[in-house]
Every structure is written in C-alpha cells, then in structure tokens.
Design a protein around this motif. Structure first.
Motif, short mmCIF file in Angstrom:
data_model
loop_
_atom_site.label_atom_id
_atom_site.label_comp_id
_atom_site.label_asym_id
_atom_site.label_seq_id
_atom_site.Cartn_x
_atom_site.Cartn_y
_atom_site.Cartn_z
N GLY A 1 0.80 -1.22 0.00
CA GLY A 1 0.00 0.00 0.00
C GLY A 1 0.83 1.26 0.00
O GLY A 1 0.59 2.17 -0.79
N TRP A 2 1.83 1.30 0.88
CA TRP A 2 2.66 2.51 0.99
C TRP A 2 3.84 2.47 0.02
O TRP A 2 4.08 3.44 -0.71
CB TRP A 2 3.17 2.65 2.42
N GLY A 3 4.57 1.37 -0.02
CA GLY A 3 5.76 1.29 -0.86
C GLY A 3 5.45 1.19 -2.34
O GLY A 3 5.96 1.95 -3.15
N MET A 4 4.55 0.25 -2.70
CA MET A 4 4.25 0.00 -4.12
C MET A 4 2.98 0.71 -4.59
O MET A 4 2.65 0.70 -5.77
CB MET A 4 4.14 -1.50 -4.36
N LYS A 5 2.24 1.29 -3.64
CA LYS A 5 1.03 2.06 -3.95
C LYS A 5 -0.02 1.25 -4.70
O LYS A 5 -0.69 1.74 -5.60
CB LYS A 5 1.38 3.31 -4.74
N ILE A 6 -0.16 -0.02 -4.32
CA ILE A 6 -1.22 -0.86 -4.89
C ILE A 6 -2.55 -0.41 -4.30
O ILE A 6 -2.65 -0.13 -3.11
CB ILE A 6 -0.94 -2.34 -4.62
N GLY A 7 -3.58 -0.40 -5.15
CA GLY A 7 -4.82 0.30 -4.82
C GLY A 7 -5.66 -0.21 -3.68
O GLY A 7 -6.52 0.52 -3.20
#
Length: 340
Positions: A160-166
C-alpha cells in the motif's frame, strides 16, 4: 453529559478536527515545491512540518474508535446518515442561494455518496463490521493478535505505501481503517513498556517522528519527487506511529476543567468536516483559505478556522435537537394493537 474521565478524549476529537482543517488549509494554499524551498527555506520548511504534524488527523479518529470500541446499532447508523444529510443538505441550499446550478446528478451529493466525503463510507463500513472485529479482539490471544497485526501492517507498508497498490488506497480505504482499529484494540488490551510511557515521552515521540518525516522530505525532494508525497500519507509508518503516540498522550493526561465547553464542541466536531469538505462548499473553502492567507497571513487564517469551528458547532445544535426529537418520538411510540 459524558463522564468526566472522557473529557481528555473529547478534547482530542476537537484537536483532531482542527488538524483536519489545518491540513486541508495547507493543501489549499498549495503544494511546497523545490523552487519554494530554495527561495524561502524557513517558510517552506514550516509549512512542510505543519502539513506532517496535521497528517495524523484521520488516523486519530480511527484509533479513538478502536481504543474505546465501536458498538453497531441501527440508531447509531441512522444518526450518522442524518448528520451527513443535514450538513450536505444545508450546504446544497447555500450552494443554490449563491447562484449555482443544481443538477439531479448532485442529489446523491446530499447523502454524501459522491466520493468527496470518502471518510463517511469507510467509517460506515468499519461501523458495520465492528461486531466482528470486537469479537476477534476479545477472543484472540496476545500472540495471535500480534501476528495478525504484524502481517497486516507488513503487507500495507510494502504494497500500500511502498508500491502504492490500490487496495489500501493511501489510507482512505476501510481496509486501512480495520488495521488501525485493531491496532488500537491490541494496545488497549495488551499494554507494554512502549505504550505506557510518560505522557511527555508520548508527545516527544510524536514530534520527533514528525520532524524526521519533514527532514526526509526536504532531503529527497530534489531526487524522488513522487515518493515525497508518500511520506505524509495516512499509511506511512511514521505517520501511524505519530498518530498512535498523539492519542496515547491524551489517554494519560487528566483534564478537570472546561468540560462543558469541550463537550459542546466535540459533539459537533464531525459536522465541521461534513460542512467544509463536501462537494458543494469545498471549493469555496479552498478559495477563502487562499485569500485570507495571501492577504492577511497565517495568524488571521488560524483565527478564521477557529471561528468557523465555533459557528458550525453552534448551528449543529439544531441537528442534534432534531435527531433527539426524532429518536425520542420513535422510542415512545405505543405498541401496535393486536385486536382485530
């Protein structure tokens, strides 16, 4: 009136909502650029630090909910929807009075269903599943609970934070709310040496983590511009830590005066969010904030935000009166006559 032991938490609600106002105001003024840092380093740094200090606002509300626990009821859900309808309906009325066209598509906005008031939907889902979360929190062993939280926050931080997956939606999603809710439940149920510090240590940790975040943003701003925004996201590990220790500070302090005023304002804190950030008036709020800041400075802006809070809290007493009248009439209705 609420019990006196809750005065400190009610004050925390007021503080959290004022942080929301400050956070939205800072965004309204404009994002800090590298050019601004080079031109006015001290001023830009203060604005960056202010933004980071305020970024804990949403997490605070969810952590409070987990600390004391949500108890779902139809009345509580109805009260939430009535509050949304009251303030969005009033905002729509003001919107029309100021000469704006009102389309049928905006009817859903009166019910807060347009996505602008995203917190409402995420919080509603959290409230709906709170019995399940409460059951898990009450039955899980310390080891089971701890493993669950480690896995959750590891996944959220990585994806969520590192790869910004939705799935985690930068902390706007019910999924992130669930994690914070359970974290608060765990810490309340299983206190340890890291969560039972002196209140001064709690507030110091909040300030230090905020300063570290701000310093990191400044250091990497010229090379990792896209990542800079992630450092102040709601799901940033440092922001979560900051929010947690800010809440812990308020759970330990003892406030004995000002209860009436605190309760008067705290019961209407959520109304402040509903009024200034809905689709009808959010644009006016941003324009007004920029105008006051550019023409009168930050002190005048803070004073204006305080006045806005007081005005909304006063108007909100009408909403509270109406809801209490509705629920009292419902509760005192006679039972249906079974005679044929």
């Amino acid at each position: 009136m609420k019990k006196e032991r809750d005065i400190n938490i009610e004050l925390l609600r007021i503080m959290a909502m004022f942080l929301v106002l400050a956070y939205h105001s800072n965004i309204s003024i404009g994002q800090i650029s590298v050019a601004e840092l080079n031109k006015d380093f001290s001023g830009a740094t203060i604005r960056l630090l202010t933004n980071v200090l305020c970024s804990i606002c949403v997490n605070i509300f969810v952590i409070i909910s987990g600390w004391y626990g949500l108890n779902y009821s139809n009345k509580k859900l109805g009260g939430l929807f009535f509050q949304v309808f009251f303030w969005c309906g009033l905002s729509a009325f003001i919107y029309i009075l100021t000469g704006n066209d009102f389309t049928y598509k905006k009817i859903v906005s009166i019910f807060g269903l347009d996505g602008q008031l995203w917190f409402v939907l995420s919080y509603t889902i959290l409230l709906a599943i709170s019995p399940i979360l409460n059951y898990y929190a009450s039955t899980a062993t310390k080891e089971e609970f701890r493993k669950t939280l480690i896995i959750f926050f590891a996944l959220q931080t990585l994806f969520g934070w590192g790869m910004k997956i939705g799935y985690f939606a930068d902390g706007y999603s019910p999924l992130s709310f669930i994690g914070l809710y359970l974290l608060a439940k765990y810490i309340h149920k299983f206190p340890n040496k890291y969560t039972t510090l002196h209140p001064i240590n709690d507030i110091t940790i909040y300030l230090i983590t905020s300063i570290i975040t701000t310093a990191t943003i400044i250091l990497i701003a010229t090379t990792l511009g896209e990542f800079v925004e992630r450092l102040s996201m709601y799901i940033s590990p440092l922001i979560i830590i900051s929010a947690l220790y800010f809440v812990l500070f308020f759970t330990k302090i003892n406030i004995t005066k000002g209860g009436k005023t605190i309760f008067y304002l705290s019961e209407s804190a959520f109304a402040v969010y509903l009024f200034h950030d809905n689709i009808f008036l959010a644009g006016y709020f941003r324009q007004t904030v920029r105008y006051i800041y550019e023409n009168y400075g930050s002190i005048s802006l803070i004073a204006a935000l305080i006045l806005l809070f007081l005005l909304i809290a006063t108007i909100d007493k009408t909403r509270i009166f109406l809801w209490e009248t509705i629920t009292n009439k419902t509760n005192h209705q006679p039972l249906p006559d079974n005679k044929t």
